[in-house]
Design a protein around this motif. Structure first.
Motif, PDB file in Angstrom:
ATOM      1  N   VAL A 176       0.858  -1.188   0.000  1.00  0.00           N
ATOM      2  CA  VAL A 176       0.000   0.000   0.000  1.00  0.00           C
ATOM      3  C   VAL A 176       0.893   1.237   0.000  1.00  0.00           C
ATOM      4  O   VAL A 176       1.909   1.262   0.704  1.00  0.00           O
ATOM      5  CB  VAL A 176      -0.895   0.037   1.265  1.00  0.00           C
ATOM      6  N   PHE A 177       0.514   2.245  -0.776  1.00  0.00           N
ATOM      7  CA  PHE A 177       1.174   3.549  -0.652  1.00  0.00           C
ATOM      8  C   PHE A 177       0.154   4.573  -0.179  1.00  0.00           C
ATOM      9  O   PHE A 177      -0.876   4.788  -0.821  1.00  0.00           O
ATOM     10  CB  PHE A 177       1.776   4.022  -1.967  1.00  0.00           C
ATOM     11  N   SER A 178       0.449   5.201   0.959  1.00  0.00           N
ATOM     12  CA  SER A 178      -0.426   6.248   1.480  1.00  0.00           C
ATOM     13  C   SER A 178       0.193   7.613   1.230  1.00  0.00           C
ATOM     14  O   SER A 178       1.289   7.906   1.714  1.00  0.00           O
ATOM     15  CB  SER A 178      -0.648   6.059   2.986  1.00  0.00           C
ATOM     16  N   ALA A 179      -0.531   8.456   0.472  1.00  0.00           N
ATOM     17  CA  ALA A 179      -0.111   9.838   0.251  1.00  0.00           C
ATOM     18  C   ALA A 179      -0.522  10.717   1.429  1.00  0.00           C
ATOM     19  O   ALA A 179      -0.249  11.918   1.430  1.00  0.00           O
ATOM     20  CB  ALA A 179      -0.715  10.376  -1.050  1.00  0.00           C
ATOM     21  N   SER A 180      -1.191  10.133   2.429  1.00  0.00           N
ATOM     22  CA  SER A 180      -1.508  10.812   3.683  1.00  0.00           C
ATOM     23  C   SER A 180      -0.538  10.326   4.759  1.00  0.00           C
ATOM     24  O   SER A 180       0.320   9.479   4.497  1.00  0.00           O
ATOM     25  CB  SER A 180      -2.949  10.523   4.100  1.00  0.00           C
ATOM     26  N   GLY A 181      -0.692  10.842   5.977  1.00  0.00           N
ATOM     27  CA  GLY A 181       0.258  10.536   7.033  1.00  0.00           C
ATOM     28  C   GLY A 181      -0.051   9.264   7.801  1.00  0.00           C
ATOM     29  O   GLY A 181      -1.061   8.588   7.577  1.00  0.00           O
ATOM     30  N   ALA A 182       0.836   8.946   8.741  1.00  0.00           N
ATOM     31  CA  ALA A 182       0.688   7.739   9.559  1.00  0.00           C
ATOM     32  C   ALA A 182      -0.514   7.839  10.492  1.00  0.00           C
ATOM     33  O   ALA A 182      -1.199   6.844  10.746  1.00  0.00           O
ATOM     34  CB  ALA A 182       1.964   7.500  10.364  1.00  0.00           C
ATOM     35  N   ALA A 183      -0.791   9.029  11.010  1.00  0.00           N
ATOM     36  CA  ALA A 183      -1.943   9.184  11.903  1.00  0.00           C
ATOM     37  C   ALA A 183      -3.247   8.882  11.161  1.00  0.00           C
ATOM     38  O   ALA A 183      -4.185   8.325  11.738  1.00  0.00           O
ATOM     39  CB  ALA A 183      -1.987  10.599  12.486  1.00  0.00           C
ATOM     40  N   PHE A 184      -3.305   9.247   9.886  1.00  0.00           N
ATOM     41  CA  PHE A 184      -4.494   8.951   9.088  1.00  0.00           C
ATOM     42  C   PHE A 184      -4.667   7.435   8.910  1.00  0.00           C
ATOM     43  O   PHE A 184      -5.777   6.915   9.043  1.00  0.00           O
ATOM     44  CB  PHE A 184      -4.418   9.633   7.734  1.00  0.00           C
TER      45      PHE A 184
END
Length: 474
Positions: free
Chosen positions: A130-138
């Motif tokens: 998975v690649f998240s363009a949002s942060g770890a908290a999200f």
């Protein structure tokens, strides 16, 4: 746009870090946002590093735009599966024909919007990440909310107007439930949000555009052995001078903006920009204008025209700013301010004249402001931006608040109007010299510059990821 740029920059990071790695970025090209189209067209073979290519998947004009971007994106991804499978099959066939000259398929990296393509990885017998363009908290909030829904049977849309506060493991402080990502509040988009959260747990690893020094608590909360390994790889942001004309057809727009900034004193300009989907009603624009006149600071304001009500499309340019701004505003502010249609944001934030940033708190913009050492006045609009604003203001002390509980509907203007007094107060706070927020941002900027260098936390994380990918090949 934010997802596309981050994915391309991440692919460049991969191929630049290890000469065994090749990357093909498969790009869906919805015709909703001309800025996205301009950016993808700029990604030619001559502008990309060796062993990397960007491939445009066929346009699917028949794909309907649904009531939410989430359901529309999911249906678009589903419709593209055949084309993705065909492309990857060709890679496999080439590597089998000439194993010494062609790269072997190591795996898929899927953006959080298209996790439904994970079954293709199973078909090809390779892992997927998975690649998240949002942060770890999200990412932590996704997993927490999915557990609330599935295990405790909580009706998540009920949180929209509630005064509840939630103890999310990826946050230190209790989060007001009304600041949850907007997808959670809409019954038509909630299934897509929950489905993505469930799939996260089955990935080989989770790649996040963040860095340990920024989100240490959130990253540690995700490293409990209950989910796949997390790889913080950030800050991944668009490099200065790289495709500067993404949003403009005129190179003179860019030169004009940068020359104006060159004429301003250091840290004297407040920059207002709300992303590729950010726009406001006539009444709200006037409140911003009043605040800028009263504050007395120099300003650079990127002002976009909202789409027609009921249409899911990106903002456009005003033909004449006089039609939206208070009468005489441009004349009165001509010596201290500049209103623009488009902003080369990375270059502007990196300019010595910029002293503060009024932002929608998209994650890319958040990272860009940190990297440039510019404090933010938060004005979140949609998606997970309220959560990002909460992190920046409450969790990290890297920003000041304009209004955290602000929501912008893609299909029409919100009825909330933020007063010029609130805007003025935040601008004065963010532009204050030697404030605690400014000191913290400068320190985080210093840390962010080191994290992708040899020995840095994200550099080490990238090394572990590539080792995992190549081990799978042996």
């Amino acid at each position: 746009m934010g997802h596309i740029i981050a994915a391309v920059e991440m692919a460049e990071l991969f191929v630049g870090s290890d000469d065994r790695i090749s990357a093909s970025v498969l790009m869906m090209k919805p015709a909703l946002d001309s800025t996205t189209t301009k950016y993808t067209e700029s990604l030619t073979a001559s502008t990309l590093p060796n062993r990397m290519r960007v491939v445009d998947l066929p346009s699917l004009e028949h794909t309907d735009v649904h009531n939410t971007s989430a359901s529309w994106m999911a249906s678009l991804a589903e419709a593209q599966k055949t084309h993705v499978k065909e492309f990857v099959s060709n890679i496999k066939a080439q590597s089998e024909l000439s194993p010494n000259d062609s790269p072997r398929l190591a795996g898929f990296v899927l953006d959080t919007f298209v996790l439904g393509m994970n079954d293709l990885a199973a078909e090809f017998g390779v892992p997927w990440y998975v690649f998240s363009a949002s942060g770890a908290a999200f990412i932590g909030s996704m997993l927490y909310l999915q557990a609330l829904h599935d295990e405790q049977k909580v009706d998540l849309p009920e949180y929209k107007d509630s005064d509840a506060e939630l103890e999310i493991p990826s946050l230190v402080n209790r989060l007001p439930a009304k600041l949850l990502p907007s997808m959670v509040f809409k019954r038509e988009s909630l299934p897509h949000f929950l489905g993505a959260a469930r799939r996260l747990k089955h990935a080989r690893g989770i790649l996040i555009n963040t860095f340990k020094e920024l989100e240490s608590h959130a990253i540690n909360s995700l490293s409990n052995g209950e989910i796949p390994p997390v790889y913080p790889l950030g800050p991944i942001v668009r490099c200065k001078g790289n495709n500067y004309d993404v949003g403009s057809n005129n190179i003179n727009d860019y030169k004009d903006i940068m020359q104006w900034l060159d004429d301003q004193p250091p840290c004297s300009v407040v920059f207002l920009c709300f992303g590729s989907w950010g726009s406001f009603s006539v009444d709200q624009v006037k409140e911003i204008a009043y605040a800028l006149e009263q504050c007395g600071h120099r300003f650079l304001w990127c002002l976009r025209k909202p789409p027609c009500k009921g249409k899911f499309e990106s903002p456009s340019d005003y033909v004449n700013f006089q039609e939206i701004l208070p009468e005489g505003f441009l004349d009165r502010s001509v010596k201290i301010g500049k209103v623009i249609k488009w902003a080369p944001q990375v270059e502007i934030l990196g300019h010595k004249a910029i002293g503060g940033f009024v932002s929608h708190c998209g994650w890319n913009s958040t990272l860009e402001s940190i990297l440039s050492g510019v404090p933010v006045a938060t004005w979140p609009l949609y998606a997970e931006q309220q959560l990002n604003a909460f992190q920046m203001v409450i969790e990290l002390g890297l920003a000041v608040e304009i209004k955290m509980e602000y929501w912008k509907d893609f299909y029409g203007d919100t009825e909330i109007i933020v007063s010029s007094d609130d805007i003025l107060k935040a601008i004065k706070s963010v532009m204050k010299e030697d404030s605690e927020v400014r000191k913290k941002v400068k320190e985080m900027s210093r840390l962010s510059e080191k994290t992708l260098l040899a020995g840095g936390s994200s550099f080490s994380s990238l090394g572990r990821l590539i080792e995992d990918m190549t081990e799978n090949m042996s």
